[in-house]
Write a protein that holds these residues in place. Sequence first.
Motif, PDB file in Angstrom:
ATOM      1  N   SER A  28       1.060  -1.108   0.013  1.00  0.00           N
ATOM      2  CA  SER A  28      -0.101   0.149   0.006  1.00  0.00           C
ATOM      3  C   SER A  28       1.042   1.118   0.095  1.00  0.00           C
ATOM      4  O   SER A  28       1.837   1.361   0.785  1.00  0.00           O
ATOM      5  N   GLY A  29       0.491   2.146  -0.934  1.00  0.00           N
ATOM      6  CA  GLY A  29       1.629   3.399  -1.011  1.00  0.00           C
ATOM      7  C   GLY A  29       2.326   3.277  -2.148  1.00  0.00           C
ATOM      8  O   GLY A  29       2.432   2.299  -2.875  1.00  0.00           O
ATOM      9  N   ASN A  30       3.671   4.012  -1.808  1.00  0.00           N
ATOM     10  CA  ASN A  30       4.799   3.884  -2.732  1.00  0.00           C
ATOM     11  C   ASN A  30       5.494   2.437  -2.499  1.00  0.00           C
ATOM     12  O   ASN A  30       5.884   2.290  -1.370  1.00  0.00           O
ATOM     13  N   PRO A  31       5.760   1.973  -3.783  1.00  0.00           N
ATOM     14  CA  PRO A  31       6.635   0.724  -3.501  1.00  0.00           C
ATOM     15  C   PRO A  31       8.094   1.171  -3.225  1.00  0.00           C
ATOM     16  O   PRO A  31       8.588   1.901  -4.271  1.00  0.00           O
ATOM     17  N   TYR A  32       8.778   0.762  -2.474  1.00  0.00           N
ATOM     18  CA  TYR A  32      10.422   0.719  -2.439  1.00  0.00           C
ATOM     19  C   TYR A  32      10.845  -0.737  -2.718  1.00  0.00           C
ATOM     20  O   TYR A  32      10.537  -1.546  -1.761  1.00  0.00           O
ATOM     21  N   LEU A  33      11.543  -0.993  -3.707  1.00  0.00           N
ATOM     22  CA  LEU A  33      11.804  -2.370  -4.191  1.00  0.00           C
ATOM     23  C   LEU A  33      13.225  -2.468  -4.451  1.00  0.00           C
ATOM     24  O   LEU A  33      13.889  -1.436  -4.822  1.00  0.00           O
ATOM     25  N   PHE A  34      13.723  -3.661  -4.235  1.00  0.00           N
ATOM     26  CA  PHE A  34      15.167  -3.820  -4.286  1.00  0.00           C
ATOM     27  C   PHE A  34      15.306  -5.363  -4.952  1.00  0.00           C
ATOM     28  O   PHE A  34      14.589  -6.118  -4.893  1.00  0.00           O
ATOM     29  N   TRP A  35      16.458  -5.605  -5.477  1.00  0.00           N
ATOM     30  CA  TRP A  35      17.189  -6.864  -5.779  1.00  0.00           C
ATOM     31  C   TRP A  35      18.506  -7.006  -5.145  1.00  0.00           C
ATOM     32  O   TRP A  35      19.328  -6.162  -4.941  1.00  0.00           O
ATOM     33  N   TYR A  36      18.511  -8.199  -4.481  1.00  0.00           N
ATOM     34  CA  TYR A  36      19.768  -8.380  -4.011  1.00  0.00           C
ATOM     35  C   TYR A  36      20.334  -9.956  -4.691  1.00  0.00           C
ATOM     36  O   TYR A  36      19.493 -10.588  -5.025  1.00  0.00           O
ATOM     37  N   ASN A  41      27.695 -19.433   0.673  1.00  0.00           N
ATOM     38  CA  ASN A  41      28.097 -18.992   2.041  1.00  0.00           C
ATOM     39  C   ASN A  41      28.502 -17.603   2.059  1.00  0.00           C
ATOM     40  O   ASN A  41      29.336 -17.067   2.837  1.00  0.00           O
ATOM     41  N   ARG A  42      27.799 -16.516   1.758  1.00  0.00           N
ATOM     42  CA  ARG A  42      28.036 -15.244   1.736  1.00  0.00           C
ATOM     43  C   ARG A  42      26.705 -14.566   2.135  1.00  0.00           C
ATOM     44  O   ARG A  42      25.491 -15.199   1.830  1.00  0.00           O
ATOM     45  N   GLY A  43      26.676 -13.114   2.364  1.00  0.00           N
ATOM     46  CA  GLY A  43      25.687 -12.648   2.820  1.00  0.00           C
ATOM     47  C   GLY A  43      24.970 -12.141   1.611  1.00  0.00           C
ATOM     48  O   GLY A  43      25.523 -12.255   0.614  1.00  0.00           O
ATOM     49  N   LEU A  44      23.841 -11.316   1.632  1.00  0.00           N
ATOM     50  CA  LEU A  44      23.102 -10.731   0.184  1.00  0.00           C
ATOM     51  C   LEU A  44      24.031  -9.423  -0.028  1.00  0.00           C
ATOM     52  O   LEU A  44      24.434  -8.619   0.910  1.00  0.00           O
TER      53      LEU A  44
ATOM     54  N   VAL B  88      20.259 -20.407   9.104  1.00  0.00           N
ATOM     55  CA  VAL B  88      21.171 -19.313   8.666  1.00  0.00           C
ATOM     56  C   VAL B  88      20.778 -18.086   9.138  1.00  0.00           C
ATOM     57  O   VAL B  88      19.786 -17.486   8.826  1.00  0.00           O
ATOM     58  N   TYR B  89      21.674 -17.440  10.060  1.00  0.00           N
ATOM     59  CA  TYR B  89      21.267 -16.122  10.802  1.00  0.00           C
ATOM     60  C   TYR B  89      21.888 -15.021   9.902  1.00  0.00           C
ATOM     61  O   TYR B  89      23.132 -15.011   9.945  1.00  0.00           O
ATOM     62  N   PHE B  90      21.301 -13.888   9.585  1.00  0.00           N
ATOM     63  CA  PHE B  90      21.905 -12.902   8.927  1.00  0.00           C
ATOM     64  C   PHE B  90      21.607 -11.525   9.675  1.00  0.00           C
ATOM     65  O   PHE B  90      20.657 -11.163  10.029  1.00  0.00           O
ATOM     66  N   CYS B  91      22.494 -10.839   9.695  1.00  0.00           N
ATOM     67  CA  CYS B  91      22.489  -9.345  10.482  1.00  0.00           C
ATOM     68  C   CYS B  91      22.548  -8.314   9.499  1.00  0.00           C
ATOM     69  O   CYS B  91      23.370  -8.795   8.357  1.00  0.00           O
ATOM     70  N   ALA B  92      22.034  -7.414   9.515  1.00  0.00           N
ATOM     71  CA  ALA B  92      22.200  -6.388   8.597  1.00  0.00           C
ATOM     72  C   ALA B  92      21.790  -5.063   9.090  1.00  0.00           C
ATOM     73  O   ALA B  92      21.348  -4.873  10.310  1.00  0.00           O
ATOM     74  N   SER B  93      22.371  -4.145   8.566  1.00  0.00           N
ATOM     75  CA  SER B  93      22.254  -2.656   8.968  1.00  0.00           C
ATOM     76  C   SER B  93      21.902  -1.476   7.606  1.00  0.00           C
ATOM     77  O   SER B  93      21.987  -2.203   6.379  1.00  0.00           O
ATOM     78  N   SER B  94      21.266  -0.505   8.029  1.00  0.00           N
ATOM     79  CA  SER B  94      21.066   0.524   7.099  1.00  0.00           C
ATOM     80  C   SER B  94      21.067   1.855   7.643  1.00  0.00           C
ATOM     81  O   SER B  94      20.838   1.805   9.112  1.00  0.00           O
ATOM     82  N   GLU B  95      20.976   2.814   6.936  1.00  0.00           N
ATOM     83  CA  GLU B  95      21.249   4.254   7.481  1.00  0.00           C
ATOM     84  C   GLU B  95      19.692   4.657   7.902  1.00  0.00           C
ATOM     85  O   GLU B  95      19.841   5.768   8.677  1.00  0.00           O
ATOM     86  N   GLY B  96      18.806   3.931   7.466  1.00  0.00           N
ATOM     87  CA  GLY B  96      17.321   4.375   8.290  1.00  0.00           C
ATOM     88  C   GLY B  96      16.860   5.446   7.420  1.00  0.00           C
ATOM     89  O   GLY B  96      15.492   5.734   7.682  1.00  0.00           O
ATOM     90  N   ILE B  97      17.180   5.549   6.360  1.00  0.00           N
ATOM     91  CA  ILE B  97      16.539   6.278   5.298  1.00  0.00           C
ATOM     92  C   ILE B  97      15.687   5.783   4.395  1.00  0.00           C
ATOM     93  O   ILE B  97      16.205   4.439   3.737  1.00  0.00           O
ATOM     94  N   PHE B 104      24.439  -6.382   4.464  1.00  0.00           N
ATOM     95  CA  PHE B 104      24.449  -7.692   5.314  1.00  0.00           C
ATOM     96  C   PHE B 104      25.670  -8.461   5.633  1.00  0.00           C
ATOM     97  O   PHE B 104      26.818  -8.060   4.915  1.00  0.00           O
ATOM     98  N   GLY B 105      25.873  -8.855   6.803  1.00  0.00           N
ATOM     99  CA  GLY B 105      26.996  -9.751   7.184  1.00  0.00           C
ATOM    100  C   GLY B 105      27.080 -10.975   6.475  1.00  0.00           C
ATOM    101  O   GLY B 105      26.137 -11.368   5.554  1.00  0.00           O
ATOM    102  N   ASN B 106      27.947 -11.841   6.599  1.00  0.00           N
ATOM    103  CA  ASN B 106      28.089 -13.364   5.952  1.00  0.00           C
ATOM    104  C   ASN B 106      27.534 -14.074   6.782  1.00  0.00           C
ATOM    105  O   ASN B 106      27.213 -15.436   6.200  1.00  0.00           O
ATOM    106  N   GLY B 107      26.827 -14.188   7.468  1.00  0.00           N
ATOM    107  CA  GLY B 107      25.934 -15.166   8.347  1.00  0.00           C
ATOM    108  C   GLY B 107      26.524 -15.900   9.353  1.00  0.00           C
ATOM    109  O   GLY B 107      27.773 -16.180   9.471  1.00  0.00           O
ATOM    110  N   THR B 108      25.487 -16.412  10.122  1.00  0.00           N
ATOM    111  CA  THR B 108      26.139 -17.396  11.158  1.00  0.00           C
ATOM    112  C   THR B 108      25.000 -18.952  10.938  1.00  0.00           C
ATOM    113  O   THR B 108      24.001 -18.672  10.901  1.00  0.00           O
ATOM    114  N   ARG B 109      25.804 -19.892  10.677  1.00  0.00           N
ATOM    115  CA  ARG B 109      24.987 -21.136  10.451  1.00  0.00           C
ATOM    116  C   ARG B 109      24.858 -21.807  11.624  1.00  0.00           C
ATOM    117  O   ARG B 109      25.969 -22.321  12.212  1.00  0.00           O
ATOM    118  N   LEU B 110      23.641 -21.875  12.095  1.00  0.00           N
ATOM    119  CA  LEU B 110      23.329 -22.618  13.616  1.00  0.00           C
ATOM    120  C   LEU B 110      22.780 -23.957  13.258  1.00  0.00           C
ATOM    121  O   LEU B 110      21.668 -23.978  12.720  1.00  0.00           O
TER     122      LEU B 110
END
Lengths: 110, 113
Positions: A28-36, A41-44, B88-97, B104-110
């Motif tokens: 609902s409202g403006n869509p904020y859309l992303f691709w990762y 064995n890596r994060g997104l 697998v647990y991922f932590c992430a952060s953002s500026e909040g804007i 994202f971090g690289n994760g913890t496999r638990l």
Amino acid sequence: AQSVAQPEDQVNVAEGNPLTVKCTYSVSGNPYLFWYVQYPNRGLQFLLKYITGDNLVKGSYGFEAEFNKSQTSFHLKKPSALVSDSALYFCAVGDYKLSFGAGTTVTVRA
Amino acid sequence: DAGITQSPRYKITETGRQVTLMCHQTWSHSYMFWYRQDLGHGLRLIYYSAAADITDKGEVPDGYVVSRSKTENFPLTLESATRSQTSVYFCASSEGIKNSPLHFGNGTRLTVT
């Protein structure tokens, strides 16, 4: 409520062919859309995001995404896929906290 | 190096044990998040924090506790681990804007046995 759907679990393409990964959204409202993208064995890693007013968004590694408001879609595209593009791709929606789709595994064969 | 680091990378614990997953970021981002990744579910939000001492539940908070006494740290504790928390647990952060991407971090496999 916000959600995205990725209708394909897997996409297989030959190297050099166009690649499309589908995503539809509900918000609902403006869509904020992303691709990762996620490699083993890596994060997104962030690829691109929708910017209001731009129906074609360009991102990292030659990827782009097409926003279609009438179809509530935000498909990821790459004109010529590489073997190194093989990975897990996630679509996401949200302003501060994101809701992710289930992911699409892309396999690019040589 | 600037970034977001998670520790440990791999953890095996027994049912009923308490376990804490650590997350540290060097960007001074205001928002931090914990997600779990499970096959077929994508990523699901467990808890998030908008600033130090401000936390809120996400989609799947049951069985988890978080705290944020410092901006840069956001530990996740499983008070009494269950097999269903194997993930697998991922932590992430953002500026909040609005529209700012998550990092994202690289994760913890638990694994909970």
